[in-house]
Design a protein around this motif. Structure first.
Motif, short mmCIF file in Angstrom:
data_model
loop_
_atom_site.label_atom_id
_atom_site.label_comp_id
_atom_site.label_asym_id
_atom_site.label_seq_id
_atom_site.Cartn_x
_atom_site.Cartn_y
_atom_site.Cartn_z
N ILE A 132 0.83 -1.20 0.00
CA ILE A 132 0.00 0.00 0.00
C ILE A 132 0.87 1.25 0.00
CG2 ILE A 132 -1.70 1.33 1.33
CD1 ILE A 132 -2.77 -1.35 2.36
N GLY A 133 0.45 2.25 -0.77
CA GLY A 133 1.13 3.53 -0.80
C GLY A 133 0.13 4.67 -0.83
N ARG A 134 0.66 5.89 -0.67
CA ARG A 134 -0.17 7.09 -0.69
C ARG A 134 0.56 8.18 -1.45
NH1 ARG A 134 -0.04 11.92 1.13
NH2 ARG A 134 1.93 11.49 2.17
N LEU A 135 -0.19 8.95 -2.19
CA LEU A 135 0.37 10.12 -2.86
C LEU A 135 -0.62 11.27 -2.72
CD1 LEU A 135 -1.15 10.71 -5.88
CD2 LEU A 135 -0.11 8.48 -6.31
N ARG A 136 -0.11 12.47 -2.95
CA ARG A 136 -0.96 13.66 -2.93
C ARG A 136 -0.77 14.40 -4.24
NH1 ARG A 136 0.92 16.52 1.57
NH2 ARG A 136 -0.31 15.06 2.81
N THR A 137 -1.83 14.57 -4.99
CA THR A 137 -1.73 15.28 -6.26
C THR A 137 -1.55 16.77 -6.01
OG1 THR A 137 -4.14 15.39 -6.37
CG2 THR A 137 -3.07 13.60 -7.59
N ALA A 138 -0.93 17.43 -6.98
CA ALA A 138 -0.70 18.87 -6.85
C ALA A 138 -2.02 19.63 -6.96
CB ALA A 138 0.26 19.34 -7.95
N PRO A 139 -2.10 20.79 -6.30
CA PRO A 139 -3.35 21.54 -6.31
C PRO A 139 -3.47 22.42 -7.56
CG PRO A 139 -1.74 22.67 -4.97
CD PRO A 139 -1.08 21.41 -5.43
N THR A 140 -4.69 22.75 -7.91
CA THR A 140 -4.92 23.78 -8.92
C THR A 140 -5.29 25.10 -8.25
OG1 THR A 140 -7.20 22.99 -9.11
CG2 THR A 140 -5.61 22.17 -10.73
N ALA A 141 -5.76 25.03 -6.99
CA ALA A 141 -6.02 26.24 -6.20
C ALA A 141 -4.76 26.59 -5.41
CB ALA A 141 -7.19 26.01 -5.25
N ARG A 142 -4.64 27.83 -5.03
CA ARG A 142 -3.45 28.26 -4.30
C ARG A 142 -3.47 27.71 -2.87
NH1 ARG A 142 -1.02 32.47 -7.12
NH2 ARG A 142 0.16 33.11 -5.29
N ARG A 143 -2.36 27.11 -2.48
CA ARG A 143 -2.15 26.66 -1.11
C ARG A 143 -0.66 26.46 -0.90
NH1 ARG A 143 -0.37 21.51 -0.75
NH2 ARG A 143 -1.23 19.85 -2.08
N ASP A 144 -0.25 26.34 0.34
CA ASP A 144 1.15 26.06 0.63
C ASP A 144 1.51 24.68 0.11
OD1 ASP A 144 1.39 28.48 1.86
OD2 ASP A 144 1.25 27.69 3.90
N ILE A 145 2.73 24.56 -0.41
CA ILE A 145 3.26 23.28 -0.86
C ILE A 145 4.53 23.00 -0.08
CG2 ILE A 145 4.27 22.02 -2.81
CD1 ILE A 145 2.43 23.64 -4.64
N ARG A 146 4.60 21.83 0.51
CA ARG A 146 5.74 21.44 1.33
C ARG A 146 6.48 20.33 0.58
NH1 ARG A 146 6.72 21.92 6.85
NH2 ARG A 146 8.10 20.34 7.78
N PHE A 147 7.75 20.59 0.25
CA PHE A 147 8.49 19.55 -0.44
C PHE A 147 9.89 19.43 0.15
CE2 PHE A 147 9.42 23.37 -2.89
CZ PHE A 147 10.78 23.27 -3.21
N LEU A 148 10.49 18.29 -0.10
CA LEU A 148 11.81 17.93 0.40
C LEU A 148 12.81 17.92 -0.74
CD1 LEU A 148 10.46 14.87 2.38
CD2 LEU A 148 11.29 16.95 3.47
#
Length: 318
Positions: A132-148
């Motif tokens: 099992i895995g999980r992903l989060r698709t990128a938003p089309t609305a403005r919001r904070d994005i946290r990346f490594l």
């Protein structure tokens, strides 16, 4: 690598099934598995990964231990209520039993849970335990994005040290709940053998997990593949891969330090294969087999690309 596109309902929430009809494989009903010996069931050998996630899609990856067909279930909730089952590609020896499936048409800005299994091609109905895995698709609305961001995994002979707890940095990254990881190259050090022991600057002994493929510089296709498998032996890496998508590029150590087309390694006695072009061809094949990167139909070996990470962020990979 296979590709499927999913149509989206007009309204989607996390408690409803988020995916519509699949263009590839359709909606397959879950069938009871006949009584088949455990030894006849495929195994998922190195966990699961997601990569190249954008506003509407992702690439899913896993590896089987024998000829088998990938099966992917997608759901809006961790409990996999009303999942959509999509038939993926076959995992065959020619690709070292790796399989990648590109999913398009996902809803933007949402968590998507996926469950990968493999069905044996030799014993139809014999299905592996799922991963099992999980992903989060990128938003089309403005919001904070946290990346490594990271790079240079297992370089200079510093490999997986079980006494130290393995690659603990990946456990720290997994705890951040980031949208994705940018791995800025040198996913492996194919030109950097990993010995059983290495002395630290303060005189202590660092004890590496060792494998046959990483004990010397990589020259054969099996040795290049073995470098990617080595990193995936670490439990922290596998857990991270199952929770955080990766956006990866390759650099030089996937082949040879500071290599260039046409280079000949005449002065490097470690190499029986002197042609860097030959080494690079084998390295590129292993890279595309083991990294969840989208395949461009017009240029299958392409690594440069743009990934839309949201209305305020694009990723350009050279």
């Amino acid at each position: 690598m296979s590709r499927t596109r999913l149509t989206r309902p007009a309204r989607i929430d996390r408690r409803r099934m988020l995916l519509g009809a699949a263009a590839l494989g359709g909606g397959l009903a879950a069938l009871p598995c006949p009584a088949i010996a455990r030894s006849d069931r495929p195994l998922i050998t190195h966990g699961v990964q997601a990569g190249d996630v954008d506003t509407s899609g992702a690439v899913l990856w896993a590896r089987a231990d024998r000829p088998a067909r990938m099966r992917v279930e997608l759901a809006a909730t961790e409990g996999f209520r009303n999942p959509r089952l999509v038939t993926g590609p076959t995992a065959l020896g020619v690709d070292d039993f790796t399989a990648k499936l590109t999913i398009d048409g996902l809803p933007s800005g949402q968590d998507v849970f996926y469950r990968i299994s493999f069905e044996s091609l030799e014993y139809p109905g014999a299905v592996s335990e799922p991963a099992i895995g999980r992903l989060r698709t990128a938003p089309t609305a403005r919001r904070d994005i946290r990346f490594l961001w990271t790079g240079d995994t297992a370089g200079q002979g510093w490999g997986i040290n079980p006494d130290w707890g393995g690659m603990r940095g990946y456990a720290t990254m997994a705890a951040q709940g980031a949208d994705f990881l940018i791995h800025s190259g040198d996913l492996v050090y194919a030109d950097g053998p990993i010995a059983a022991e290495k002395t630290t600057p303060d005189g202590r002994v660092w004890r590496n997990l060792v494998t046959e493929e990483t004990a010397k510089v990589a020259e054969t296709l099996a040795e290049f593949r073995g470098n990617y498998k080595y990193n995936l032996l670490d439990e922290h890496v596998r857990r991270f891969n199952a929770t955080t998508p990766i956006l990866a590029q390759w650099d030089d150590h996937e082949v040879v330090d500071n290599w260039y087309p046409g280079e000949m390694l005449q002065a490097d006695d470690r190499y029986a294969v002197k042609s860097v072009d030959l080494l690079a061809a084998r390295a590129a094949r292993a890279f595309h087999e083991y990294v969840p990167l989208r395949t461009n139909p017009l240029e299958t070996g392409r690594v440069y690309r743009r990934i839309a990470c949201g209305p305020s962020l694009d990723g350009f990979f050279l």
